[in-house]
Design an enzyme around this catalytic site. Structure first.
Site, PDB file in Angstrom:
ATOM      1  N   LYS A  13       0.997  -1.024   0.109  1.00  0.00           N
ATOM      2  CA  LYS A  13      -0.142  -0.013  -0.057  1.00  0.00           C
ATOM      3  C   LYS A  13       0.768   1.084   0.168  1.00  0.00           C
ATOM      4  O   LYS A  13       0.528   2.124  -1.014  1.00  0.00           O
ATOM      5  CB  LYS A  13      -0.907   0.008   1.278  1.00  0.00           C
ATOM      6  N   ARG A  88     -10.258   1.034   7.842  1.00  0.00           N
ATOM      7  CA  ARG A  88      -9.891  -0.388   8.121  1.00  0.00           C
ATOM      8  C   ARG A  88     -10.921  -1.149   8.844  1.00  0.00           C
ATOM      9  O   ARG A  88     -10.822  -2.190   9.441  1.00  0.00           O
ATOM     10  CB  ARG A  88      -8.661  -0.463   9.038  1.00  0.00           C
ATOM     11  N   ARG A 127      11.594  -5.829   5.739  1.00  0.00           N
ATOM     12  CA  ARG A 127      11.793  -4.447   6.144  1.00  0.00           C
ATOM     13  C   ARG A 127      12.279  -4.186   7.736  1.00  0.00           C
ATOM     14  O   ARG A 127      12.754  -3.409   7.873  1.00  0.00           O
ATOM     15  CB  ARG A 127      10.184  -3.841   5.913  1.00  0.00           C
ATOM     16  N   ARG A 133      11.000  -0.984  11.803  1.00  0.00           N
ATOM     17  CA  ARG A 133       9.638  -0.814  12.679  1.00  0.00           C
ATOM     18  C   ARG A 133       9.554  -1.631  13.563  1.00  0.00           C
ATOM     19  O   ARG A 133       9.665  -2.949  13.703  1.00  0.00           O
ATOM     20  CB  ARG A 133       8.806  -0.755  11.473  1.00  0.00           C
ATOM     21  N   ARG A 144      -1.241  -8.663  13.339  1.00  0.00           N
ATOM     22  CA  ARG A 144      -1.695  -7.721  12.141  1.00  0.00           C
ATOM     23  C   ARG A 144      -2.369  -8.400  11.152  1.00  0.00           C
ATOM     24  O   ARG A 144      -3.394  -7.780  10.663  1.00  0.00           O
ATOM     25  CB  ARG A 144      -0.518  -6.869  11.558  1.00  0.00           C
TER      26      ARG A 144
HETATM   27  P1  B4P Z   1       3.846  -1.983   2.308  1.00  0.00           P
HETATM   28  O1  B4P Z   1       2.448  -2.900   2.429  1.00  0.00           O
HETATM   29  O2  B4P Z   1       3.588  -0.678   1.510  1.00  0.00           O
HETATM   30  O3  B4P Z   1       3.502  -1.563   4.008  1.00  0.00           O
HETATM   31  P2  B4P Z   1       2.648  -0.506   4.647  1.00  0.00           P
HETATM   32  O4  B4P Z   1       2.018   0.517   3.714  1.00  0.00           O
HETATM   33  O5  B4P Z   1       3.663   0.079   5.619  1.00  0.00           O
HETATM   34  O6  B4P Z   1       1.463  -1.186   5.381  1.00  0.00           O
HETATM   35  P3  B4P Z   1       1.265  -1.728   6.881  1.00  0.00           P
HETATM   36  O7  B4P Z   1      -0.257  -2.342   6.738  1.00  0.00           O
HETATM   37  O8  B4P Z   1       2.272  -2.739   7.294  1.00  0.00           O
HETATM   38  O9  B4P Z   1       1.272  -0.554   7.726  1.00  0.00           O
HETATM   39  P4  B4P Z   1       0.312   0.863   7.949  1.00  0.00           P
HETATM   40  O10 B4P Z   1       1.683   1.848   8.028  1.00  0.00           O
HETATM   41  O11 B4P Z   1      -0.697   1.094   6.865  1.00  0.00           O
HETATM   42  O12 B4P Z   1       5.064  -2.368   2.082  1.00  0.00           O
HETATM   43  C1  B4P Z   1       5.684  -3.617   3.140  1.00  0.00           C
HETATM   44  C2  B4P Z   1       6.920  -3.879   2.593  1.00  0.00           C
HETATM   45  O13 B4P Z   1       6.995  -4.597   1.448  1.00  0.00           O
HETATM   46  C3  B4P Z   1       7.984  -2.797   2.375  1.00  0.00           C
HETATM   47  O14 B4P Z   1       9.163  -2.966   3.087  1.00  0.00           O
HETATM   48  C4  B4P Z   1       8.027  -2.846   0.850  1.00  0.00           C
HETATM   49  O15 B4P Z   1       9.252  -2.014   0.346  1.00  0.00           O
HETATM   50  C5  B4P Z   1       7.695  -4.003   0.420  1.00  0.00           C
HETATM   51  N1  B4P Z   1       6.994  -4.176  -0.923  1.00  0.00           N
HETATM   52  C6  B4P Z   1       6.149  -3.426  -1.520  1.00  0.00           C
HETATM   53  N2  B4P Z   1       5.811  -3.921  -2.600  1.00  0.00           N
HETATM   54  C7  B4P Z   1       6.566  -4.939  -2.840  1.00  0.00           C
HETATM   55  C8  B4P Z   1       6.747  -5.857  -3.973  1.00  0.00           C
HETATM   56  N3  B4P Z   1       5.924  -5.791  -5.070  1.00  0.00           N
HETATM   57  N4  B4P Z   1       7.827  -6.868  -4.099  1.00  0.00           N
HETATM   58  C9  B4P Z   1       8.451  -6.755  -2.879  1.00  0.00           C
HETATM   59  N5  B4P Z   1       8.508  -6.153  -1.857  1.00  0.00           N
HETATM   60  C10 B4P Z   1       7.503  -5.211  -1.575  1.00  0.00           C
HETATM   61  O16 B4P Z   1      -0.294   0.714   9.458  1.00  0.00           O
HETATM   62  C11 B4P Z   1       0.701   0.575  10.663  1.00  0.00           C
HETATM   63  C12 B4P Z   1      -0.262   0.328  11.852  1.00  0.00           C
HETATM   64  O17 B4P Z   1      -0.914   1.746  11.935  1.00  0.00           O
HETATM   65  C13 B4P Z   1      -1.392  -0.381  11.928  1.00  0.00           C
HETATM   66  O18 B4P Z   1      -0.975  -1.820  12.256  1.00  0.00           O
HETATM   67  C14 B4P Z   1      -2.318   0.178  12.719  1.00  0.00           C
HETATM   68  O19 B4P Z   1      -1.958  -0.191  14.285  1.00  0.00           O
HETATM   69  C15 B4P Z   1      -2.244   1.546  12.507  1.00  0.00           C
HETATM   70  N6  B4P Z   1      -3.107   1.790  11.656  1.00  0.00           N
HETATM   71  C16 B4P Z   1      -2.842   2.660  10.283  1.00  0.00           C
HETATM   72  N7  B4P Z   1      -4.138   2.969   9.950  1.00  0.00           N
HETATM   73  C17 B4P Z   1      -5.168   2.518  10.775  1.00  0.00           C
HETATM   74  C18 B4P Z   1      -6.527   2.872  10.839  1.00  0.00           C
HETATM   75  N8  B4P Z   1      -7.227   3.190   9.554  1.00  0.00           N
HETATM   76  N9  B4P Z   1      -7.289   2.339  11.923  1.00  0.00           N
HETATM   77  C19 B4P Z   1      -6.359   2.001  13.052  1.00  0.00           C
HETATM   78  N10 B4P Z   1      -5.300   1.649  13.073  1.00  0.00           N
HETATM   79  C20 B4P Z   1      -4.527   2.167  11.909  1.00  0.00           C
END
Ligand code: B4P
Length: 191
Positions: A13, A88, A127, A133, A144
């Site tokens: 994402k 979410r 990551r 993180r 998660r």
């Molecule tokens: P991403 O999937 O991009 O990770 P993210 O956006 O950080 O999503 P995540 O769900 O983990 O965390 P978020 O910040 O939204 O990438 C993951 C890894 O994969 C990276 O290292 C990337 O380089 C790699 N990658 C990506 N594409 C790839 C590909 N094609 N091939 C290989 N590698 C690849 O949320 C974090 C926390 O915040 C949640 O757990 C929650 O506690 C809180 N939160 C956020 N939004 C919330 C909401 N709406 N409500 C309640 N809590 C919330």
């Protein structure tokens, strides 16, 4: 464009949100990034959010909804936005409907990235080594994933029923995933 980018933790994402937002000239609004910025600045919001994030739980809806409402009220989000990681929960869907309905606009599309569960864990463990993180440990990653299945997966059906869901294969190279998203979104009429 008013877009949502959904997917399980590690689906890409945050990675894709930047490209998609640039492509459509709208801000990418990541609730995870906003929480992390608050954590690093030690704000009261950050102190509260950290407790939940480090355990792999969602931050309470009232806190998250309030934060998103303020953010999409800002000037740069008036013409449109891409939400990364929000909504979410079903309660967040209802809240977002109210926020967008109030402005007289509507959601254009909800993009869901699908990735094999084991690949997700590998990406996040990778990551953990580069970004450090605190929520990228194996136990927390598994939690998660459970929380996503319980609380966020039901949203897919909601948006499918509205006819605005676009499912994208998130496996493979980042550029290939981006190309798939662009192809799907470029085919829909912009509001
Ligand atoms: P991403 O999937 O991009 O990770 P993210 O956006 O950080 O999503 P995540 O769900 O983990 O965390 P978020 O910040 O939204 O990438 C993951 C890894 O994969 C990276 O290292 C990337 O380089 C790699 N990658 C990506 N594409 C790839 C590909 N094609 N091939 C290989 N590698 C690849 O949320 C974090 C926390 O915040 C949640 O757990 C929650 O506690 C809180 N939160 C956020 N939004 C919330 C909401 N709406 N409500 C309640 N809590 C919330």
């Amino acid at each position: 464009m008013r877009l949502i980018l959904m997917g399980p933790p590690g689906a890409g994402k945050g990675t894709q949100a930047r490209f998609v937002a640039d492509h459509f000239g709208v801000p990418a609004i990541s609730t995870g990034d906003i929480f992390r910025a608050n954590v690093s600045q030690g704000t009261p919001l950050g102190v509260e959010a950290k407790r939940y994030m480090d355990a792999g739980e969602y931050v309470p809806d009232e806190v998250t909804n309030h934060m998103v409402r303020n953010r999409i009220d800002e000037e740069d989000a008036r013409p449109g936005f891409l939400l990364d990681g929000y909504p979410r929960t079903l309660a967040q869907v209802t809240e977002l409907d109210g926020m967008i309905g109030f402005t007289g606009h509507q959601l254009d599309a909800v993009v869901v990235l699908t990735v094999d569960p084991e690949e997700l864990v590998q990406r996040l463990l990778q990551r953990a080594q580069t970004d450090g993180r605190t929520d990228d440990t194996e136990d927390v990653i598994r939690r998660r994933q459970e929380v996503y299945s319980e609380q966020t997966e039901p949203l897919i059906g909601v948006y499918r029923d509205r006819g605005i869901l676009i499912e994208i294969d998130g496996m493979g190279e980042v550029d290939d995933v981006t190309a798939r998203i662009f192809a799907a979104l470029d085919a829909i009429p912009q509001s």
